[in-house]
Design a protein around this motif. Structure first.
Motif, mmCIF file in Angstrom:
data_model
loop_
_atom_site.group_PDB
_atom_site.id
_atom_site.type_symbol
_atom_site.label_atom_id
_atom_site.label_comp_id
_atom_site.label_asym_id
_atom_site.label_seq_id
_atom_site.Cartn_x
_atom_site.Cartn_y
_atom_site.Cartn_z
ATOM 1 N N ILE A 33 0.835 -1.208 0.000
ATOM 2 C CA ILE A 33 0.000 0.000 0.000
ATOM 3 C C ILE A 33 0.870 1.258 0.000
ATOM 4 N N ASP A 34 1.967 1.250 0.754
ATOM 5 C CA ASP A 34 2.895 2.390 0.743
ATOM 6 C C ASP A 34 3.395 2.660 -0.671
ATOM 7 N N ASN A 35 3.691 1.611 -1.407
ATOM 8 C CA ASN A 35 4.179 1.795 -2.771
ATOM 9 C C ASN A 35 3.079 2.264 -3.706
ATOM 10 N N LEU A 36 1.859 1.798 -3.502
ATOM 11 C CA LEU A 36 0.739 2.311 -4.295
ATOM 12 C C LEU A 36 0.577 3.810 -4.057
ATOM 13 N N LYS A 37 0.680 4.215 -2.798
ATOM 14 C CA LYS A 37 0.566 5.640 -2.466
ATOM 15 C C LYS A 37 1.696 6.441 -3.117
ATOM 16 N N PRO A 42 -5.006 6.603 -6.093
ATOM 17 C CA PRO A 42 -5.958 7.304 -5.224
ATOM 18 C C PRO A 42 -6.172 6.587 -3.884
ATOM 19 N N LYS A 43 -6.347 7.395 -2.843
ATOM 20 C CA LYS A 43 -6.470 6.881 -1.475
ATOM 21 C C LYS A 43 -7.595 5.857 -1.335
ATOM 22 N N PHE A 44 -8.739 6.106 -1.986
ATOM 23 C CA PHE A 44 -9.861 5.176 -1.835
ATOM 24 C C PHE A 44 -9.530 3.799 -2.417
#
Length: 143
Positions: A33-37, A42-44
């Motif tokens: 998730i950190d890498n996606l951010k 998008p946060k959602f």
């Protein structure tokens, strides 16, 4: 992944006398998730993706392994053995917040957040010149 693997081994084997872990993540799903951010997903989507990703891990490896064999859980099995946690302040692969969370649940830990931009922590990211990085060497050898 080396820091995470090291913490998991440390938590399982009391024969390991001390731990130095660099740029370790708390759980595998957290680092994904950190890498996606980092890539500005998008946060959602990140919010939706985390439990889905965890379910996929549990389906492949089993609920017990996913919930117990992760650094945030295993670091708590230190049994008063010394721990040194190291991270770079601007690491984009594994944000330093992961290391701070590990530190917050660990016993007998020292924390060093190096003011640096790189995942590998060594000054100027020159891995073949580690011995020239006095601050890094002093921190490791002093521990």
């Amino acid at each position: 992944m080396g820091g995470a693997v090291t913490i998991n081994a440390f938590g399982q084997y009391n024969e390991i006398n001390a731990l130095i872990a660099m740029s370790a993540y708390t759980t595998f799903e957290d680092v994904v998730i950190d890498n996606l951010k980092y890539f500005k997903v998008p946060k959602f989507i990140c919010t939706i993706e985390k439990p889905i990703f965890k379910l996929a891990l549990e389906a492949n490896f089993g609920v017990d392994k996913v919930n117990k064999m992760n650094p945030i859980t295993q670091i708590q099995n230190s049994n008063n053995r010394p721990i040194l946690l190291i991270a770079s302040s601007k690491d984009t692969n594994v944000p330093a917040d992961n290391t701070k969370k590990l530190y917050s649940v660990s016993k007998n830990a020292d924390l060093w957040i190096r003011d640096s931009w790189e995942h590998f922590i060594v000054k100027d990211c020159i891995l073949i010149k580690v011995a020239d990085d006095k601050e890094y060497c002093d921190k490791i050898l002093g521990f």
